[in-house]
Design an enzyme around this catalytic site. Structure first.
Site, PDB file in Angstrom:
ATOM      1  N   ARG A 114      -0.213  -2.009 -10.947  1.00 36.94           N
ATOM      2  CA  ARG A 114       0.961  -2.234 -10.538  1.00 36.94           C
ATOM      3  C   ARG A 114       1.748  -1.448  -9.258  1.00 36.94           C
ATOM      4  O   ARG A 114       2.907  -1.841  -8.764  1.00 36.94           O
ATOM      5  CB  ARG A 114       2.106  -1.860 -11.535  1.00 36.94           C
ATOM      6  CG  ARG A 114       2.187  -0.326 -12.170  1.00 36.94           C
ATOM      7  CD  ARG A 114       3.036  -0.172 -13.344  1.00 36.94           C
ATOM      8  NE  ARG A 114       3.036   1.469 -13.813  1.00 36.94           N
ATOM      9  CZ  ARG A 114       2.275   1.835 -14.474  1.00 36.94           C
ATOM     10  NH1 ARG A 114       1.334   1.308 -15.017  1.00 36.94           N
ATOM     11  NH2 ARG A 114       2.202   3.025 -14.899  1.00 36.94           N
ATOM     12  N   TYR A 115       0.881  -0.639  -8.732  1.00 34.99           N
ATOM     13  CA  TYR A 115       1.359   0.153  -7.453  1.00 34.99           C
ATOM     14  C   TYR A 115       0.414  -0.372  -6.196  1.00 34.99           C
ATOM     15  O   TYR A 115       0.972   0.014  -5.088  1.00 34.99           O
ATOM     16  CB  TYR A 115       0.918   1.427  -7.742  1.00 34.99           C
ATOM     17  CG  TYR A 115       1.784   2.116  -8.830  1.00 34.99           C
ATOM     18  CD1 TYR A 115       3.022   2.062  -8.798  1.00 34.99           C
ATOM     19  CD2 TYR A 115       1.092   2.967  -9.763  1.00 34.99           C
ATOM     20  CE1 TYR A 115       3.657   2.755  -9.981  1.00 34.99           C
ATOM     21  CE2 TYR A 115       1.780   3.436 -10.814  1.00 34.99           C
ATOM     22  CZ  TYR A 115       3.153   3.426 -11.078  1.00 34.99           C
ATOM     23  OH  TYR A 115       3.927   4.213 -11.876  1.00 34.99           O
ATOM     24  N   THR A 116      -0.602  -1.206  -6.597  1.00 35.55           N
ATOM     25  CA  THR A 116      -1.370  -1.597  -5.338  1.00 35.55           C
ATOM     26  C   THR A 116      -1.017  -3.051  -4.968  1.00 35.55           C
ATOM     27  O   THR A 116      -0.518  -3.926  -5.687  1.00 35.55           O
ATOM     28  CB  THR A 116      -2.539  -1.187  -5.552  1.00 35.55           C
ATOM     29  OG1 THR A 116      -3.249  -2.280  -6.493  1.00 35.55           O
ATOM     30  CG2 THR A 116      -2.909   0.186  -5.902  1.00 35.55           C
TER      31      THR A 116
END
Length: 726
Positions: A114-116
């Protein structure tokens, strides 16, 4: 409860599972991808990520699950490895943003999906070239709701460009990466002449992490021809003052593993010159920095670190991939050949697809031309038709055209009934005829398809080719460093070998402090050898190979450890280990007993080599061996045949040979097509019955008397069907 035989259970349950793992999960195919990788990339392609902005990795993972039902984490782990920021691939397929970890780091974990963010890299365009033109088969996904490509119509040999590895059931794959420029140059040369030599174009593997490839022509010739073998890769370094900086470490290790190993060596007192060690990976720096004492001989320390740590490591090649629906281990030239067949087929299919489209268009335009000759009549027919459904049939009847042509004419808009438009469409027929002729030639002429392949390869090379990352160092150019020059500690050890192929090296000091030797359940020790840390380990297999390993290259084991699993250590695939021995001076003889009654006595010095060769081929005669031993003194040898006859001879009657492939001296003759089922070394004392069976020359022996050699006959029964590491 339903009962069934083990054979039936294996055939109905285990075999389908095995086939699925091999064919659908573990091994790459001729397009260079495994199913999981292909599904991720195809999902991104369908999401429009060839162009535009990046999207969250979590969204890509979620969409991929419609094609790959194996959980989000396995999908994301596969995606991470294909990402640019992970630095695993020479030519990554995914343009990434965020923390994706590093290939050269064990502990640098990648961020959550979810962060990349990701999109397809530019080179991914070459994976999907003309994929919408029936160039490859489209198959149902796992639940039949979607279609996915069986393979990608990739227009360069990606299978040799990006590294890939996988372990299936009973087989594995380890594809070394090669430089794109070199592979394309070889492929073009191969198209022009099948006699081309691989090594003239492809110099050596090329890793994304760089390093130095130690080049040995013989080893690489074997890899190129058979797809199997191994080579050494070592870290690059520079010296700055009292610091040694290893910049590019081998692809096979991580900087944490290197630091841990060096730290252990320092704690054990095996290296005393190191003051401090740390990684210097950052924005503007990269590598492992080792600070040493000012009086340190740095070159000598570097040589020792290469020997004792993963700063120099082996890469084992096993070019096992799926071609035409079955796994095959192929050499480089064979892989290129299979890829060219595959790519030529893709171009042919694409040409036939376009040919069909253009023929249909030409067919429609022919009707257009017929109607143009009397356009006013066509207008009258349309205006005079009362029912809409009768327009097509009336046009068909009036102009002698088929239904598809009539539908095409009927759909012409009023604004297109001008002279310019009508003439341009008719002129298009001539253009189509020329294109149809070219497509006919392309689909039927393999040489024309080869020209297209060469054109595409040159374009890919020009657009994506780059210089080598890994340097090449000739093995003969490396300085010859003796063991004493790098101060490898020498101490007494005991080597244990187990029935299942585990080997452990235990210092005698550790052995005295503990008498509990651990082995796996059902396994047991078959050989104990007292030696030193400067000895050589010789490992013989059923493929007539002898693998050599330096004892000091193995970690010291505790009695409670299982040790090294030799098949994994040596990278064995289809070989069975028969015998393991250890020598310090290569004195004495290797005794091999064959089931045809012949015994070979080979000078152990025949296996000594000036260069540090890791494998000797043709290490013994190509016959069925059932007895192995190393000795410096002759002894009585008992042989037992399949018709229960026994003979006792002294090995002194067997003349020693320096030829490794000697077929041996006949000791036990065959009778009624009998074979020798077992040999056994007799101790110097006991076995008074030996004189009854003794002979001074070859013979068939005497029938076994009840009560003689009872323990040895029982041992023979236990050994039947095992035959490994005797």
């Amino acid at each position: 409860m339903t009962q069934q035989s083990i054979v039936t259970s294996l055939r109905d349950n285990y075999m389908p599972y095995t086939a699925h793992v091999i064919m659908s999960r573990a091994l790459p195919e001729i397009d260079g991808l495994k199913p999981s990788q292909r599904r991720i990339l195809y999902t991104m392609f369908k999401m429009g990520l060839l162009k535009g902005n990046r999207k969250k990795s979590q969204g890509v993972v979620g969409q991929t699950m419609f094609l790959h039902p194996h959980g989000d984490m396995p999908i994301y782990e596969t995606l991470v490895r294909m990402a640019k920021d992970n630095e695993s691939l020479l030519h990554p397929y995914i343009d990434s943003k965020g923390n994706f970890g590093k290939q050269y780091s064990r502990d640098m974990k990648y961020a959550s999906a979810r962060y990349t963010e990701v999109k397809l890299a530019d080179i991914a365009n070459e994976l999907f070239h003309d994929i919408d033109q029936d160039t490859v088969d489209m198959i149902d996904n796992y639940d039949g709701t979607l279609k996915e490509p069986r393979l990608f119509p990739v227009n360069y040999p990606s299978v040799l460009i990006n590294t890939s590895s996988g372990t299936a059931v009973g087989m594995a794959s380890s594809m070394a990466p090669f430089n794109l420029n070199e592979v394309i140059d070889f492929t073009i040369a191969y198209i022009q002449s099948k006699e081309v030599v691989v090594g003239d174009y492809i110099l050596a593997p090329d890793f994304s992490t760089g390093g130095q490839i130690i080049y040995n022509a013989k080893d690489f010739k074997q890899i190129y021809e058979t797809g199997k073998g191994s080579f050494k890769i070592r870290a690059t370094y520079k010296i700055q003052g009292n610091s040694i900086i290893f910049e590019q470490i081998p692809y096979t290790t991580t900087f944490e593993a290197v630091i841990d190993k060096i730290t252990d060596l320092v704690k054990e007192g095996k290296i005393k010159d190191i003051v401090d060690i740390d990684d210097i990976y950052g924005i503007d720096s990269k590598g492992i920095e080792i600070q040493v004492k000012s009086s340190t001989d740095k070159e000598r320390l570097i040589a020792r670190l290469y020997k004792l740590t993963p700063l120099e490591d082996s890469f084992t090649c096993n070019f096992n991939l799926i071609v035409n629906g079955r796994p095959q281990t192929l050499g480089v030239k064979q892989i290129v050949h299979e890829w060219l067949v595959f790519r030529s087929n893709c171009i042919q299919r694409g040409a036939l697809y376009e040919l069909d489209k253009k023929k249909k268009k030409k067919h429609l335009l022919k009707a257009f031309r017929e109607v143009l000759l009397d356009i006013d009549r066509a207008i009258v027919i349309v205006r005079g038709t009362k029912l809409n459904k009768q327009v097509v049939s009336n046009l068909m009847e009036a102009f002698q055209i088929d239904e598809a042509q009539a539908e095409y004419v009927a759909e012409i808009k009023l604004r297109f009934l001008n002279e310019e438009y009508l003439l341009s469409r008719i002129a298009e027929i001539e253009k189509l005829e020329k294109e149809i002729q070219e497509l006919n030639e392309l689909s039927s002429d393999a040489s024309k398809r080869s020209l297209v392949i060469v054109e595409q390869l040159n374009r890919v090379k020009k657009q994506y080719g780059k210089e080598r990352c890994s340097l090449i160092v000739q093995a003969n150019d490396l300085p010859m460093i003796k063991e004493e020059q790098i101060s490898i500690d020498n101490y007494n050890v005991r080597v244990f070998v187990t029935k299942e192929g585990y080997l452990k090296k235990i210092p005698l000091v550790s052995l005295r402090s503990s008498n509990q030797l651990k082995v796996k359940d059902g396994d047991y020790v078959v050989r104990e050898i007292d030696s030193t840390n400067h000895s050589d380990i010789l490992i013989f297999t059923n493929k007539q190979n002898c693998y050599k390993y330096k004892t000091y290259e193995l970690d010291d084991h505790k009695p409670s450890a299982l040790g090294e699993f030799l098949p994994t250590l040596l990278g064995l695939q289809d070989e069975e280990i028969l015998y393991v021995t250890v020598t310090n001076d290569y004195k004495g003889h290797l005794i091999i007993g064959f089931d045809d009654g012949k015994v070979a006595k080979i000078d152990l010095s025949a296996y000594s080599t000036k260069n540090n060769r890791t494998m000797l081929k043709n290490a013994y005669a190509d016959k069925h061996s059932i007895y192995w031993d190393t000795t410096q003194e002759d002894y009585d040898l008992m042989a037992l045949s399949t018709i229960d006859k026994i003979i006792v001879v002294n090995t002194s009657i067997v003349n020693p040979k320096t030829s490794k492939t000697t077929i041996g001296v006949q000791l036990m003759k065959s009778k009624k097509e009998s074979l020798v089922s077992d040999y056994h070394k007799l101790s110097s004392e006991g076995y008074e019955e030996r004189e009854y069976y003794r002979t001074l020359s070859a013979g068939v022996g005497k029938y076994y008397r009840e009560g003689d050699f009872t323990d040895l006959v029982d041992l023979k029964m236990k050994r039947l069907g095992q035959g490994v590491l005797m």
